[in-house]
Design an enzyme around this catalytic site. Structure first.
Site, PDB file in Angstrom:
ATOM      1  N   GLU A 101       7.958  -1.407  19.511  1.00 11.18           N
ATOM      2  CA  GLU A 101       9.404  -1.185  19.365  1.00 11.18           C
ATOM      3  C   GLU A 101       9.758   0.297  19.327  1.00 11.18           C
ATOM      4  O   GLU A 101      10.925   0.659  19.380  1.00 11.18           O
ATOM      5  CB  GLU A 101       9.898  -1.832  18.060  1.00 11.18           C
ATOM      6  CG  GLU A 101       9.905  -3.345  18.064  1.00 11.18           C
ATOM      7  CD  GLU A 101       8.571  -3.944  17.614  1.00 11.18           C
ATOM      8  OE1 GLU A 101       7.526  -3.290  17.792  1.00 11.18           O
ATOM      9  OE2 GLU A 101       8.588  -5.064  17.081  1.00 11.18           O
ATOM     10  N   LYS A 157       1.252  -9.803  -3.848  1.00 11.42           N
ATOM     11  CA  LYS A 157       2.126  -9.613  -5.009  1.00 11.42           C
ATOM     12  C   LYS A 157       1.458 -10.250  -6.218  1.00 11.42           C
ATOM     13  O   LYS A 157       1.454 -11.456  -6.375  1.00 11.42           O
ATOM     14  CB  LYS A 157       3.512 -10.184  -4.720  1.00 11.42           C
ATOM     15  CG  LYS A 157       4.178  -9.391  -3.589  1.00 11.42           C
ATOM     16  CD  LYS A 157       5.663  -9.627  -3.458  1.00 11.42           C
ATOM     17  CE  LYS A 157       6.212  -8.635  -2.425  1.00 11.42           C
ATOM     18  NZ  LYS A 157       7.365  -9.094  -1.686  1.00 11.42           N
ATOM     19  N   TRP A 171       2.758  -4.835  -6.351  1.00 14.21           N
ATOM     20  CA  TRP A 171       2.205  -4.924  -5.002  1.00 14.21           C
ATOM     21  C   TRP A 171       0.802  -4.322  -4.947  1.00 14.21           C
ATOM     22  O   TRP A 171       0.564  -3.240  -5.475  1.00 14.21           O
ATOM     23  CB  TRP A 171       3.095  -4.194  -4.006  1.00 14.21           C
ATOM     24  CG  TRP A 171       4.444  -4.840  -3.788  1.00 14.21           C
ATOM     25  CD1 TRP A 171       4.987  -5.880  -4.511  1.00 14.21           C
ATOM     26  CD2 TRP A 171       5.418  -4.494  -2.799  1.00 14.21           C
ATOM     27  NE1 TRP A 171       6.227  -6.190  -4.024  1.00 14.21           N
ATOM     28  CE2 TRP A 171       6.529  -5.361  -2.983  1.00 14.21           C
ATOM     29  CE3 TRP A 171       5.473  -3.543  -1.779  1.00 14.21           C
ATOM     30  CZ2 TRP A 171       7.663  -5.300  -2.165  1.00 14.21           C
ATOM     31  CZ3 TRP A 171       6.605  -3.475  -0.973  1.00 14.21           C
ATOM     32  CH2 TRP A 171       7.682  -4.348  -1.160  1.00 14.21           C
TER      33      TRP A 171
HETATM   34  P1  AMP Z   1       1.933  -2.929  18.127  1.00 11.69           P
HETATM   35  O1  AMP Z   1       3.373  -3.006  18.441  1.00 11.69           O
HETATM   36  O2  AMP Z   1       1.150  -4.065  18.682  1.00 11.69           O
HETATM   37  O3  AMP Z   1       1.363  -1.607  18.475  1.00 11.69           O
HETATM   38  O4  AMP Z   1       1.775  -3.095  16.540  1.00 11.69           O
HETATM   39  C1  AMP Z   1       2.428  -2.212  15.665  1.00 11.69           C
HETATM   40  C2  AMP Z   1       1.876  -2.387  14.277  1.00 11.69           C
HETATM   41  O5  AMP Z   1       0.499  -2.002  14.228  1.00 11.69           O
HETATM   42  C3  AMP Z   1       2.546  -1.515  13.256  1.00 11.69           C
HETATM   43  O6  AMP Z   1       3.771  -2.052  12.810  1.00 11.69           O
HETATM   44  C4  AMP Z   1       1.482  -1.447  12.164  1.00 11.69           C
HETATM   45  O7  AMP Z   1       1.520  -2.585  11.351  1.00 11.69           O
HETATM   46  C5  AMP Z   1       0.201  -1.449  12.958  1.00 11.69           C
HETATM   47  N1  AMP Z   1      -0.294  -0.087  13.119  1.00 11.69           N
HETATM   48  C6  AMP Z   1      -0.186   0.723  14.183  1.00 11.69           C
HETATM   49  N2  AMP Z   1      -0.795   1.900  13.977  1.00 11.69           N
HETATM   50  C7  AMP Z   1      -1.303   1.858  12.720  1.00 11.69           C
HETATM   51  C8  AMP Z   1      -2.040   2.784  11.905  1.00 11.69           C
HETATM   52  N3  AMP Z   1      -2.388   3.974  12.336  1.00 11.69           N
HETATM   53  N4  AMP Z   1      -2.362   2.374  10.662  1.00 11.69           N
HETATM   54  C9  AMP Z   1      -2.008   1.161  10.192  1.00 11.69           C
HETATM   55  N5  AMP Z   1      -1.333   0.264  10.917  1.00 11.69           N
HETATM   56  C10 AMP Z   1      -0.977   0.594  12.165  1.00 11.69           C
END
Ligand code: AMP
Length: 542
Positions: free
Chosen positions: A330, A439, A444
């Site tokens: 997004e 939770k 949290w």
């Molecule tokens: P996507 O749209 O498939 O790239 O997924 C996005 C989601 O991946 C984010 O909202 C996070 O939950 C997770 N994400 C992406 N980069 C990281 C990161 N460096 N550390 C932790 N979670 C991440």
């Protein structure tokens, strides 16, 4: 009073035009699906993108129509993107790791009229194509000699198809706000949702990505985007590399340690980007074969939290700078990058790695805040968690067809679904997905912190933490472990390793060992499946 400057719409074809004019001889090197390494240049790629646009227009495809791509990173895939965008079409990247029915659902939802596909995925397309009502043409990214047998109507070989065009085509003049690309979120809850990029958002995102304190890339770099174009736009590299004229090295379908190392070495790659699992495979390959990385300067790691061990190994053993980054489909996808501000310039050792371990700060073009469930903003104190919300010119304003409207508010903030805290210097740290956070007694617990800690144990290959029902505390953490081959760490050894490194009440109530942890199509731990698997699990503390 209006400014007296020119209107110069931010259109993607201007990127490939500039690459061809300023850096026309710069190479794009691809590991082809057919096998050999093939070389082209930005100059040639532009000419071939013009041919793609010309052929699409001649075949009756129109402005605003969605054209799917189901392909690895390659020069042909790049040409197809620029050709589609340059005739006013909307490239729609499809993730081949999804189930065929999911891909068909997504293609029907987007109403893809044509599909560019790599040879690898032809068996998949044979299954999907009959299910997609809107699909009229399949263009296989190969030449006549390699064309497979197909029962589908209207299948053509890419090289023959563009050979019928001369490239005498004028890019469509468009409004910069028109759509140019589309990608569906992986949909871990409910149906996948369509994100629609505009020319303007893609161009601005690419400029943001290039900035010195973001990815910091230049024409002198040799860039290997391991992260696929079908996963959040290859983190913008298909636009930002040609924008600054860097040599591109495209890995095709081979992302194992040996194949990636071969490209890093022979093409003298200086910059690369990938998810942590890819880097784990590379580091293992390096260690097993006693290899070094003399050319590589910098890697961007994101998509899921980067284990500290990866960062430390790259920096200490191989002299490669690691930039931990966070983002999402997004957000085009870059959100934050952990480059070092002057406030931290004097840090060394563990203190420096603590900062590099955060997801980093938002560059110009991304605003962020954390709020409680009632939308009250939380302080930037480096410890108060909240829902992470963002806005900016390359952040979605809604999903295709109006799905997920509850994630967007009237002030333009998008609720990422991530839970995070932000420190006084602006460095953000993801502590969880909102739906995964545990939770316990109203407080949290961050599952990601626990996982990061557990994988620091030398005998642990992978770790996942989920909340399990508890009669007193509502939920308590259960630690799920995959052991390294040949290692037999016990429950007590792992808990002992974690003790003292986190608050006592964060300690997992139990540890279970499994052969495998389920993953989504984009490589994230599938916690819904894990929670189903351990539903009703009786904790020893219950
Ligand atoms: P996507 O749209 O498939 O790239 O997924 C996005 C989601 O991946 C984010 O909202 C996070 O939950 C997770 N994400 C992406 N980069 C990281 C990161 N460096 N550390 C932790 N979670 C991440």
């Amino acid at each position: 009073m209006l400014g007296l400057m020119q209107q110069w719409p931010l259109l993607n074809h201007k990127i490939i035009d500039s690459a061809a004019r300023q850096h026309g001889a710069r190479e794009i090197v691809s590991r082809s699906v057919e096998g050999p390494i093939v070389r082209t240049t930005y100059g040639e790629a532009r000419t071939r993108a013009l041919k793609v646009a010309q052929r699409l227009a001649r075949d009756g495809f129109k402005r605003g129509e969605r054209i799917g791509t189901l392909a690895w990173n390659s020069a042909r895939h790049l040409e197809a993107w620029y050709g589609i965008m340059g005739m006013g079409g909307v490239y729609h990247t499809l993730n081949p790791r999804l189930f065929p029915e999911q891909i068909a659902w997504i293609m029907n939802h987007a109403e893809d009229r044509a599909l560019f596909v790599d040879l690898t995925f032809m068996p998949l397309v044979e299954k999907i194509a009959p299910l997609v009502k809107s699909l009229e043409k399949v263009i296989v990214l190969t030449d006549a000699a390699h064309m497979p047998e197909s029962k589908l109507p209207n299948v053509v070989a890419y090289e023959d198809w563009i050979a019928e065009a001369d490239g005498d085509f004028a890019w469509l003049a468009m409004d910069e706000n028109e759509a140019c690309g589309m990608c569906y979120t992986s949909g871990t809850t409910g149906d996948p949702k369509g994100v629609v990029y505009s020319h303007r958002s893609n161009v601005l995102h690419a400029m943001i990505a290039c900035m010195p304190d973001a990815m910091g890339i230049s024409s002198r770099d040799v860039i290997l985007p391991v992260v696929p174009m079908f996963h959040a736009n290859a983190w913008g590299l298909a636009q930002s590399a040609p924008m600054i004229g860097a040599k591109l090295v495209m890995p095709g379908g081979k992302m194992d340690g040996a194949s990636i190392y071969e490209l890093l070495d022979t093409e003298k790659v200086t910059f690369s980007a990938a998810v942590p699992t890819v880097w784990l495979m590379l580091l293992q390959h390096l260690e097993q074969n006693g290899l070094s990385l003399p050319h590589l300067n910098k890697v961007v790691i994101g998509g899921s939290a980067c284990p500290r061990a990866i960062t430390e190994k790259f920096e200490k053993n191989y002299g490669v700078q690691v930039i931990h980054a966070w983002g999402m489909t997004e957000m085009s996808p870059l959100g934050t990058l952990a480059t070092i501000k002057p406030e931290y310039a004097d840090l060394e050792g563990d203190a420096l790695f603590d900062i590099k371990q955060t997801q980093g700060y938002a560059p110009f073009g991304v605003e962020m805040k954390v709020t409680d469930d009632e939308n009250n903003e939380r302080p930037w104190d480096g410890k108060t968690f909240g829902r992470l919300k963002v806005r900016g010119p390359a952040v979605a304003s809604s999903y295709y067809g109006g799905a997920g409207a509850e994630q967007f508010d009237a002030e333009g903030w998008f609720d990422t679904g991530d839970v995070a805290h932000i420190n006084p210097n602006g460095y953000m740290q993801i502590t969880d997905r909102a739906k995964d956070v545990i939770k316990s007694g109203g407080e949290w617990i961050s599952t990601i912190d626990l996982e990061n800690l557990a994988v620091g144990h030398p005998d642990v290959a992978e770790a996942a933490v989920i909340g399990v029902a508890h009669p007193k505390w509502d939920e308590r953490p259960l630690l799920v472990i995959v052991r390294k081959p040949g290692k037999e760490p016990t429950r007590e050894a792992i808990l002992g390793f974690m003790e003292g490194k986190i608050a006592k009440w964060w300690m997992p109530d139990d540890v279970v060992f499994v052969a495998e942890i389920p993953h989504t199509a984009t490589g994230k731990i599938q916690k819904t499946t894990l929670r189903d698997q351990f539903r009703g699990y009786r904790l020893p503390t219950a």
